[in-house]
Design a protein around this motif. Structure first.
Motif, PDB file in Angstrom:
ATOM      1  N   GLY A  29     -14.295 -45.747   4.979  1.00 23.88           N
ATOM      2  CA  GLY A  29     -15.567 -44.996   4.492  1.00 23.88           C
ATOM      3  C   GLY A  29     -15.343 -43.539   4.541  1.00 23.88           C
ATOM      4  O   GLY A  29     -16.266 -42.813   3.500  1.00 23.88           O
ATOM      5  N   GLN A  30     -14.425 -42.890   5.207  1.00 20.14           N
ATOM      6  CA  GLN A  30     -14.198 -41.284   5.180  1.00 20.14           C
ATOM      7  C   GLN A  30     -13.948 -40.626   3.856  1.00 20.14           C
ATOM      8  O   GLN A  30     -14.729 -39.919   3.694  1.00 20.14           O
ATOM      9  CB  GLN A  30     -13.122 -41.138   6.420  1.00 20.14           C
ATOM     10  N   PRO A  31     -12.963 -41.344   3.397  1.00 19.27           N
ATOM     11  CA  PRO A  31     -12.653 -40.774   1.962  1.00 19.27           C
ATOM     12  C   PRO A  31     -14.033 -40.721   1.228  1.00 19.27           C
ATOM     13  O   PRO A  31     -14.106 -40.078   0.049  1.00 19.27           O
ATOM     14  CB  PRO A  31     -11.582 -41.329   1.484  1.00 19.27           C
ATOM     15  N   VAL A  32     -14.803 -41.784   1.212  1.00 19.90           N
ATOM     16  CA  VAL A  32     -15.917 -42.196   0.208  1.00 19.90           C
ATOM     17  C   VAL A  32     -16.900 -40.877   0.642  1.00 19.90           C
ATOM     18  O   VAL A  32     -17.311 -40.427  -0.412  1.00 19.90           O
ATOM     19  CB  VAL A  32     -16.530 -43.532   0.446  1.00 19.90           C
ATOM     20  N   VAL A  85      -1.412 -43.255  15.297  1.00 23.06           N
ATOM     21  CA  VAL A  85      -2.455 -43.424  14.624  1.00 23.06           C
ATOM     22  C   VAL A  85      -3.503 -42.363  15.306  1.00 23.06           C
ATOM     23  O   VAL A  85      -4.131 -41.536  14.514  1.00 23.06           O
ATOM     24  CB  VAL A  85      -2.884 -44.676  14.242  1.00 23.06           C
ATOM     25  N   VAL A  86      -3.551 -42.518  16.460  1.00 26.82           N
ATOM     26  CA  VAL A  86      -4.714 -41.880  17.400  1.00 26.82           C
ATOM     27  C   VAL A  86      -4.547 -40.466  17.448  1.00 26.82           C
ATOM     28  O   VAL A  86      -5.282 -39.596  17.299  1.00 26.82           O
ATOM     29  CB  VAL A  86      -4.958 -42.573  18.703  1.00 26.82           C
ATOM     30  N   ALA A  87      -3.217 -40.117  17.738  1.00 31.60           N
ATOM     31  CA  ALA A  87      -2.848 -38.597  17.669  1.00 31.60           C
ATOM     32  C   ALA A  87      -3.101 -38.023  16.316  1.00 31.60           C
ATOM     33  O   ALA A  87      -3.436 -36.689  16.297  1.00 31.60           O
ATOM     34  CB  ALA A  87      -1.188 -38.539  18.156  1.00 31.60           C
ATOM     35  N   ALA A  88      -2.816 -38.665  15.393  1.00 32.24           N
ATOM     36  CA  ALA A  88      -2.979 -38.000  14.010  1.00 32.24           C
ATOM     37  C   ALA A  88      -4.350 -37.977  13.747  1.00 32.24           C
ATOM     38  O   ALA A  88      -4.822 -36.922  13.235  1.00 32.24           O
ATOM     39  CB  ALA A  88      -2.192 -39.112  12.853  1.00 32.24           C
ATOM     40  N   GLU A  89      -5.238 -38.959  14.233  1.00 34.86           N
ATOM     41  CA  GLU A  89      -6.686 -38.886  13.944  1.00 34.86           C
ATOM     42  C   GLU A  89      -7.206 -37.594  14.639  1.00 34.86           C
ATOM     43  O   GLU A  89      -8.189 -36.942  14.281  1.00 34.86           O
ATOM     44  CB  GLU A  89      -7.382 -40.137  14.192  1.00 34.86           C
ATOM     45  N   THR A  90      -6.930 -37.399  16.060  1.00 37.16           N
ATOM     46  CA  THR A  90      -7.309 -36.396  16.857  1.00 37.16           C
ATOM     47  C   THR A  90      -6.924 -35.002  16.390  1.00 37.16           C
ATOM     48  O   THR A  90      -7.972 -34.290  16.100  1.00 37.16           O
ATOM     49  CB  THR A  90      -6.659 -36.565  18.205  1.00 37.16           C
ATOM     50  N   VAL A  91      -5.687 -34.843  15.689  1.00 37.36           N
ATOM     51  CA  VAL A  91      -5.413 -33.634  15.170  1.00 37.36           C
ATOM     52  C   VAL A  91      -6.350 -33.481  13.949  1.00 37.36           C
ATOM     53  O   VAL A  91      -6.543 -32.387  13.498  1.00 37.36           O
ATOM     54  CB  VAL A  91      -3.844 -33.470  14.782  1.00 37.36           C
ATOM     55  N   GLN A  92      -6.401 -34.347  13.071  1.00 39.12           N
ATOM     56  CA  GLN A  92      -7.379 -34.458  11.798  1.00 39.12           C
ATOM     57  C   GLN A  92      -8.730 -34.167  12.041  1.00 39.12           C
ATOM     58  O   GLN A  92      -9.178 -33.577  11.340  1.00 39.12           O
ATOM     59  CB  GLN A  92      -7.002 -35.819  11.062  1.00 39.12           C
ATOM     60  N   TYR A  93      -8.972 -34.810  13.138  1.00 38.90           N
ATOM     61  CA  TYR A  93     -10.775 -34.487  13.398  1.00 38.90           C
ATOM     62  C   TYR A  93     -10.913 -32.957  13.684  1.00 38.90           C
ATOM     63  O   TYR A  93     -11.826 -32.560  13.380  1.00 38.90           O
ATOM     64  CB  TYR A  93     -10.749 -35.275  14.776  1.00 38.90           C
ATOM     65  N   PHE A  94     -10.204 -32.480  14.605  1.00 37.37           N
ATOM     66  CA  PHE A  94     -10.292 -31.061  14.971  1.00 37.37           C
ATOM     67  C   PHE A  94      -9.923 -30.374  13.815  1.00 37.37           C
ATOM     68  O   PHE A  94     -10.332 -28.996  13.718  1.00 37.37           O
ATOM     69  CB  PHE A  94      -9.277 -30.724  16.393  1.00 37.37           C
ATOM     70  N   LEU A  97     -13.169 -30.023  11.729  1.00 39.27           N
ATOM     71  CA  LEU A  97     -13.969 -29.247  12.575  1.00 39.27           C
ATOM     72  C   LEU A  97     -13.869 -27.729  12.500  1.00 39.27           C
ATOM     73  O   LEU A  97     -14.578 -27.032  12.202  1.00 39.27           O
ATOM     74  CB  LEU A  97     -14.088 -29.425  13.998  1.00 39.27           C
ATOM     75  N   ASP A  98     -12.673 -27.319  12.299  1.00 42.50           N
ATOM     76  CA  ASP A  98     -12.398 -26.085  12.021  1.00 42.50           C
ATOM     77  C   ASP A  98     -12.142 -25.614  10.412  1.00 42.50           C
ATOM     78  O   ASP A  98     -12.042 -24.398  10.345  1.00 42.50           O
ATOM     79  CB  ASP A  98     -10.590 -25.870  12.653  1.00 42.50           C
ATOM     80  N   GLY A  99     -12.279 -26.517   9.556  1.00 41.68           N
ATOM     81  CA  GLY A  99     -12.289 -26.155   8.108  1.00 41.68           C
ATOM     82  C   GLY A  99     -10.925 -26.140   7.662  1.00 41.68           C
ATOM     83  O   GLY A  99     -10.853 -25.662   6.318  1.00 41.68           O
ATOM     84  N   ALA A 100      -9.755 -26.536   8.305  1.00 40.19           N
ATOM     85  CA  ALA A 100      -8.646 -26.213   7.831  1.00 40.19           C
ATOM     86  C   ALA A 100      -8.052 -27.535   6.952  1.00 40.19           C
ATOM     87  O   ALA A 100      -7.531 -28.623   7.163  1.00 40.19           O
ATOM     88  CB  ALA A 100      -7.622 -26.260   9.050  1.00 40.19           C
ATOM     89  N   LEU A 101      -8.727 -27.475   5.802  1.00 38.86           N
ATOM     90  CA  LEU A 101      -8.604 -28.789   4.760  1.00 38.86           C
ATOM     91  C   LEU A 101      -7.074 -28.791   4.255  1.00 38.86           C
ATOM     92  O   LEU A 101      -6.941 -29.865   3.938  1.00 38.86           O
ATOM     93  CB  LEU A 101      -9.673 -28.295   3.534  1.00 38.86           C
ATOM     94  N   TRP A 102      -6.283 -27.642   4.543  1.00 40.42           N
ATOM     95  CA  TRP A 102      -5.091 -27.847   3.780  1.00 40.42           C
ATOM     96  C   TRP A 102      -4.237 -28.651   4.863  1.00 40.42           C
ATOM     97  O   TRP A 102      -3.437 -29.429   4.400  1.00 40.42           O
ATOM     98  CB  TRP A 102      -4.360 -26.446   4.117  1.00 40.42           C
ATOM     99  N   LEU A 103      -4.724 -29.039   5.989  1.00 42.59           N
ATOM    100  CA  LEU A 103      -4.292 -30.181   6.939  1.00 42.59           C
ATOM    101  C   LEU A 103      -4.985 -31.342   7.104  1.00 42.59           C
ATOM    102  O   LEU A 103      -4.340 -32.488   7.189  1.00 42.59           O
ATOM    103  CB  LEU A 103      -4.258 -29.430   8.529  1.00 42.59           C
ATOM    104  N   HIS A 104      -6.532 -31.284   7.162  1.00 46.34           N
ATOM    105  CA  HIS A 104      -7.191 -32.141   7.287  1.00 46.34           C
ATOM    106  C   HIS A 104      -6.977 -33.201   6.071  1.00 46.34           C
ATOM    107  O   HIS A 104      -7.263 -34.349   6.507  1.00 46.34           O
ATOM    108  CB  HIS A 104      -8.712 -31.468   7.333  1.00 46.34           C
ATOM    109  N   ILE A 105      -7.153 -32.794   5.003  1.00 41.30           N
ATOM    110  CA  ILE A 105      -7.120 -33.734   3.669  1.00 41.30           C
ATOM    111  C   ILE A 105      -5.896 -34.727   3.880  1.00 41.30           C
ATOM    112  O   ILE A 105      -5.815 -35.956   3.666  1.00 41.30           O
ATOM    113  CB  ILE A 105      -7.503 -32.928   2.494  1.00 41.30           C
ATOM    114  N   PRO A 106      -4.815 -33.950   3.799  1.00 37.87           N
ATOM    115  CA  PRO A 106      -3.347 -34.705   3.633  1.00 37.87           C
ATOM    116  C   PRO A 106      -3.148 -35.560   4.786  1.00 37.87           C
ATOM    117  O   PRO A 106      -2.878 -36.815   4.865  1.00 37.87           O
ATOM    118  CB  PRO A 106      -2.183 -33.728   3.436  1.00 37.87           C
TER     119      PRO A 106
END
Length: 135
Positions: A29-32, A85-94, A97-106
């Motif tokens: 659901g997240q990418p949706v 997976v959980v480590a990647a999700e945690t980094v991706q989550y933060f 929150l920080d608005g770092a879309l260059w990291l968040h999206i890929p």
């Protein structure tokens, strides 16, 4: 006549399968929600944030179940895959929150792909207890 024990998925294996399955449903659901937000539906950003909380919570639950699986089934691979997976999700989550879309999206794309691969792996073969052979 000597018979071999049946290699069937244990209750621990079924629990791991259930949690991984819920995790996949939540993460899809997240990418949706993100896509709906990017097309102008600004309420979807709130749904994306709620989804991130749900996905992350299920990920941590999956980590606990994978630890139990490691102990009871004597299989470490589900634990190692879940940690990744959980480590990647945690980094991706933060990063989100920080608005770092260059990291968040890929990283989000890679996390969804990794979780789908883990989903296939846990459903592909029975998750039975491995016997320890002493030399």
């Amino acid at each position: 006549m000597l018979t071999m024990p049946a290699h069937r998925t244990t209750s621990t294996g079924w629990t791991l399968r259930a949690v991984v399955s819920a995790h996949v449903v939540a993460i899809v659901g997240q990418p949706v929600f993100a896509g709906a937000y990017l097309t102008g539906d600004f309420d979807s950003l709130r749904w994306h944030a709620v989804g991130a909380d749900v996905v992350t919570s299920i990920g941590y639950l999956q980590l606990i179940v994978a630890i139990v699986g490691w102990i009871r089934l004597r299989q470490i691979w589900p634990f190692l895959a879940t940690v990744a997976v959980v480590a990647a999700e945690t980094v991706q989550y933060f990063a989100g929150l920080d608005g770092a879309l260059w990291l968040h999206i890929p990283l989000g794309v890679m996390t969804v792909a990794a979780l789908v691969v883990l989903f296939i792996a846990v459903w592909r073969q029975p998750l039975a207890r491995r016997e320890v052979h002493h030399a």
